[in-house]
Enzyme design. Structure first.
Site, PDB file in Angstrom:
ATOM      1  CB  VAL A 135      -0.970  -0.005   1.210  1.00  0.00           C
ATOM      2  CG1 VAL A 135      -1.621   1.352   1.414  1.00  0.00           C
ATOM      3  CG2 VAL A 135      -2.046  -1.069   1.002  1.00  0.00           C
ATOM      4  CB  THR A 185      -7.122  -2.275   7.148  1.00  0.00           C
ATOM      5  OG1 THR A 185      -7.008  -2.067   5.750  1.00  0.00           O
ATOM      6  CG2 THR A 185      -8.526  -2.745   7.506  1.00  0.00           C
ATOM      7  CD  GLU A 193      -5.623   2.580  -1.315  1.00  0.00           C
ATOM      8  OE1 GLU A 193      -5.371   3.766  -1.051  1.00  0.00           O
ATOM      9  OE2 GLU A 193      -6.237   2.243  -2.348  1.00  0.00           O
ATOM     10  CE  LYS A 216      -9.430  -2.357   3.293  1.00  0.00           C
ATOM     11  NZ  LYS A 216      -9.274  -2.519   1.870  1.00  0.00           N
ATOM     12  N   GLY A 268      -7.672 -15.873   0.172  1.00  0.00           N
ATOM     13  CA  GLY A 268      -6.470 -15.719   0.997  1.00  0.00           C
ATOM     14  C   GLY A 268      -6.039 -14.274   0.940  1.00  0.00           C
ATOM     15  CB  CYS A 307      -7.042  -7.540   2.716  1.00  0.00           C
ATOM     16  SG  CYS A 307      -5.758  -6.313   2.412  1.00  0.00           S
ATOM     17  CE  LYS A 324      -5.233  -9.750  -5.852  1.00  0.00           C
ATOM     18  NZ  LYS A 324      -6.232  -8.711  -5.874  1.00  0.00           N
TER      19      LYS A 324
HETATM   20  N1  LIG Z   1      -2.026  -5.245   0.565  1.00  0.00           N
HETATM   21  C1  LIG Z   1      -3.228  -4.844   0.189  1.00  0.00           C
HETATM   22  O1  LIG Z   1      -3.761  -5.248  -0.852  1.00  0.00           O
HETATM   23  C2  LIG Z   1      -3.983  -3.855   1.034  1.00  0.00           C
HETATM   24  C3  LIG Z   1      -5.108  -3.223   0.484  1.00  0.00           C
HETATM   25  C4  LIG Z   1      -5.787  -2.295   1.277  1.00  0.00           C
HETATM   26  C5  LIG Z   1      -5.393  -2.051   2.580  1.00  0.00           C
HETATM   27  N2  LIG Z   1      -4.307  -2.718   3.091  1.00  0.00           N
HETATM   28  C6  LIG Z   1      -3.903  -2.414   4.466  1.00  0.00           C
HETATM   29  O2  LIG Z   1      -2.783  -1.517   4.381  1.00  0.00           O
HETATM   30  C7  LIG Z   1      -1.873  -1.786   5.472  1.00  0.00           C
HETATM   31  C8  LIG Z   1      -0.498  -2.081   4.901  1.00  0.00           C
HETATM   32  O3  LIG Z   1      -0.595  -3.279   4.144  1.00  0.00           O
HETATM   33  P1  LIG Z   1       0.573  -3.776   3.185  1.00  0.00           P
HETATM   34  O4  LIG Z   1       0.051  -4.949   2.440  1.00  0.00           O
HETATM   35  O5  LIG Z   1       1.120  -2.616   2.449  1.00  0.00           O
HETATM   36  O6  LIG Z   1       1.652  -4.238   4.274  1.00  0.00           O
HETATM   37  P2  LIG Z   1       3.160  -4.673   4.005  1.00  0.00           P
HETATM   38  O7  LIG Z   1       3.470  -5.686   5.045  1.00  0.00           O
HETATM   39  O8  LIG Z   1       3.376  -4.996   2.575  1.00  0.00           O
HETATM   40  O9  LIG Z   1       3.990  -3.326   4.296  1.00  0.00           O
HETATM   41  C9  LIG Z   1       4.091  -2.731   5.553  1.00  0.00           C
HETATM   42  C10 LIG Z   1       5.463  -2.054   5.621  1.00  0.00           C
HETATM   43  O10 LIG Z   1       5.528  -1.265   6.813  1.00  0.00           O
HETATM   44  C11 LIG Z   1       6.855  -1.329   7.283  1.00  0.00           C
HETATM   45  N3  LIG Z   1       6.900  -0.881   8.693  1.00  0.00           N
HETATM   46  C12 LIG Z   1       6.486  -1.524   9.810  1.00  0.00           C
HETATM   47  N4  LIG Z   1       6.688  -0.756  10.897  1.00  0.00           N
HETATM   48  C13 LIG Z   1       7.234   0.406  10.460  1.00  0.00           C
HETATM   49  C14 LIG Z   1       7.668   1.593  11.103  1.00  0.00           C
HETATM   50  N5  LIG Z   1       7.587   1.744  12.414  1.00  0.00           N
HETATM   51  N6  LIG Z   1       8.176   2.586  10.340  1.00  0.00           N
HETATM   52  C15 LIG Z   1       8.287   2.446   9.003  1.00  0.00           C
HETATM   53  N7  LIG Z   1       7.876   1.338   8.341  1.00  0.00           N
HETATM   54  C16 LIG Z   1       7.367   0.331   9.056  1.00  0.00           C
HETATM   55  C17 LIG Z   1       7.262  -2.761   7.076  1.00  0.00           C
HETATM   56  O11 LIG Z   1       8.671  -2.939   7.090  1.00  0.00           O
HETATM   57  C18 LIG Z   1       6.625  -3.017   5.693  1.00  0.00           C
HETATM   58  O12 LIG Z   1       7.545  -2.739   4.656  1.00  0.00           O
HETATM   59  C19 LIG Z   1      -2.492  -2.921   6.268  1.00  0.00           C
HETATM   60  O13 LIG Z   1      -3.258  -2.385   7.311  1.00  0.00           O
HETATM   61  C20 LIG Z   1      -3.408  -3.599   5.260  1.00  0.00           C
HETATM   62  O14 LIG Z   1      -4.477  -4.276   5.855  1.00  0.00           O
HETATM   63  C21 LIG Z   1      -3.588  -3.604   2.348  1.00  0.00           C
END
Ligand SMILES: NC(=O)c1ccc[n+]([C@@H]2O[C@H](COP(=O)([O-])OP(=O)(O)OC[C@H]3O[C@@H](n4cnc5c(N)ncnc54)[C@H](O)[C@@H]3O)[C@@H](O)[C@H]2O)c1
Length: 440
Positions: A11, A121, A154, A210, A263, A266, A327
């Protein structure tokens, strides 16, 4: 606008690249040094179509910068996005430790007035926790700096993340003052030029939106999977039934495709978190709890089909798996149905050979304690296989060379977890073909 994005995952990195592409100056921060090192060298740590070009272009122009130091973002940004993970905690609730760590760092390091945007989220009430965390860090500094916290969940889909971010169905923002809401409107205006899809609301409702969206989509998937299982029991064909119901505009064709369970990063955690939120507020969410139960059972369906053909003991059987990511068009392996399937096959004594176009490295990490033979192309993966199971519907599996497949395999069982083909067509090629929701 000057923007900070904290968290450079699926994200954060997409949001940062898209904001930069629209002319903003963005500093993208992560605590993972290797991730930031890669990004600075132009290497993209995840597979997401279109992302590498966008990141490299904006990095070269200087509109997108990367850092492990949050101060590099806080010193210049007017708006700071929190886009870190919110994984499932031991009790099923969303674990907020990363979000609150970021809030703590913001409170300890901010140097001017800021708008802080929760993009992760997060359960209802998290904005209040973020406010309290930042405020108490400011109090310790004896600082009278002010800030506003906004919820901006998001809705992007991995595999189509750039398109979704650049052309969103909607931008949901929860804010409790008009000035901050207007700033968010201005920030997102370039993404919704053709027609205004900005939906402003209170913070609590934005946080809830969300979870409600993901629960609805997960419900559609579990619904059609349950219908598929009933179809199989009664001798109906879910492929016909799906089209029969989808033609009703009130139902629609989207998200009623039978398969081997949802899976990803999310749906599983967000459905579980919503159940947890409801319980914590004294409500028993019957429907959503069932959605999750149905999904857990559905993840076992492919293995049951294998057992129906070979029995419980798979010693001496070689099973080829096509597709490992949760997916297509992503390398994300989080909660992928392939994980449960491979674990079950190996536990039953079977040998697994596997191929995925993009997720092999991630798969090796997620299946590190399990012996799997990985292949670099889909046909060599079939060498001497007694059965092929298609788990992820990547495009390259849609028109394979069936003659070559048969010549490689020693058996002829083809189990399709994504109902990609017509039964008559595959049986005419000499395979025994089993799908979801169709009696074999
Ligand atoms: N992946 C999706 O499709 C998607 C879609 C919508 C919403 N979300 C939500 O968005 C959020 C992020 O998801 P994601 O898939 O991008 O996660 P991700 O695990 O891919 O990325 C999270 C990143 O945050 C970093 N991080 C952790 N603690 C940190 C800190 N203190 N300072 C700086 N960086 C830090 C991690 O190293 C990692 O790179 C979640 O809440 C998820 O539910 C994800």
């Amino acid at each position: 606008m000057n923007i900070g994005v904290i968290g450079s995952g699926y994200v954060g990195l997409v949001a940062a690249a898209c904001f930069a592409e629209m002319g903003n100056n963005v500093v993208c921060v992560d605590i993972d040094q290797s991730k930031i090192d890669k990004l600075k060298k132009g290497l993209i740590p995840i597979y997401e179509p279109g992302l590498s070009v966008l990141v490299r272009d904006n990095f070269t122009k200087g509109s997108l910068k990367f850092s492990i130091d949050i101060n590099d973002a806080l010193s210049v940004a007017e708006v700071v996005f929190i886009a870190v993970g919110t994984p499932m905690g031991d009790d099923g609730s969303a674990d907020l430790k990363y979000v609150l760590q970021v809030a703590q760092s913001i409170g300890e390091n901010m140097q001017h007035q800021l708008v802080i945007v929760d993009k992760s989220t997060v359960p209802v009430g998290t904005a209040d926790k973020v406010i309290a965390t930042i405020q108490s860090a400011l109090d310790i500094r004896d600082s009278d700096l002010t800030f506003n916290v906004v919820s901006n969940p998001e809705f992007l889909k991995e595999g189509a993340a750039i398109k979704d971010f650049m052309h969103p169905d909607r931008v949901v923002v929860g804010a409790d003052d008009e000035k901050t809401m207007q700033l968010m409107r201005n920030l997102y205006a370039p993404f919704t030029l053709s027609n205004d899809r900005f939906i402003g609301m209170d913070i609590c409702s934005a946080e809830m939106t969300k979870y409600a969206a993901n629960a609805m989509l997960a419900t559609k998937i579990s619904f059609i999977n349950e219908i598929a299982n009933i179809c199989e029991s009664v001798g109906a064909d879910v492929n016909h039934v799906r089209i029969g119901i989808g033609s009703d505009k009130r139902i629609g064709y989207q998200f009623i495709y039978p398969g081997c369970g949802y899976g990803g990063s999310c749906f599983p955690k967000d459905v579980q978190a919503l159940i947890n939120i409801a319980h914590n507020h004294g409500y028993n969410p019957e429907l959503i709890s069932s959605v999750e139960r149905v999904n857990k059972a559905q993840k076992k369906v492919l293995f049951s089909k294998l057992v129906s053909q070979f029995g419980n003991v798979l010693k001496g059987k070689k099973i080829a798996i096509w597709g490992l990511s949760f997916k297509p068009e992503t390398d994300d392996m989080r909660e992928a149905p392939s994980i449960n399937l491979i674990q079950s096959i190996v536990k039953a004594g079977g040998e697994v050979s596997a191929y995925d176009p993009k997720a092999m490295d991630e798969a090796k990490f997620y299946l590190k304690n399990i012996e799997v033979n990985y292949y670099n192309d889909k046909y060599s993966c079939l060498e001497a296989a007694d059965a092929l199971i298609l788990v992820t519907e990547w495009k390259e599996f849609r028109s394979p060379d069936f003659e070559l497949m048969k010549s490689k395999m020693s058996g002829n069982l083809f189990i399709d977890g994504r109902n990609q083909f017509k039964t008559d067509f595959i049986t005419s090629k000499g395979f025994k073909y089993l799908q979801i929701g169709v009696r074999g």
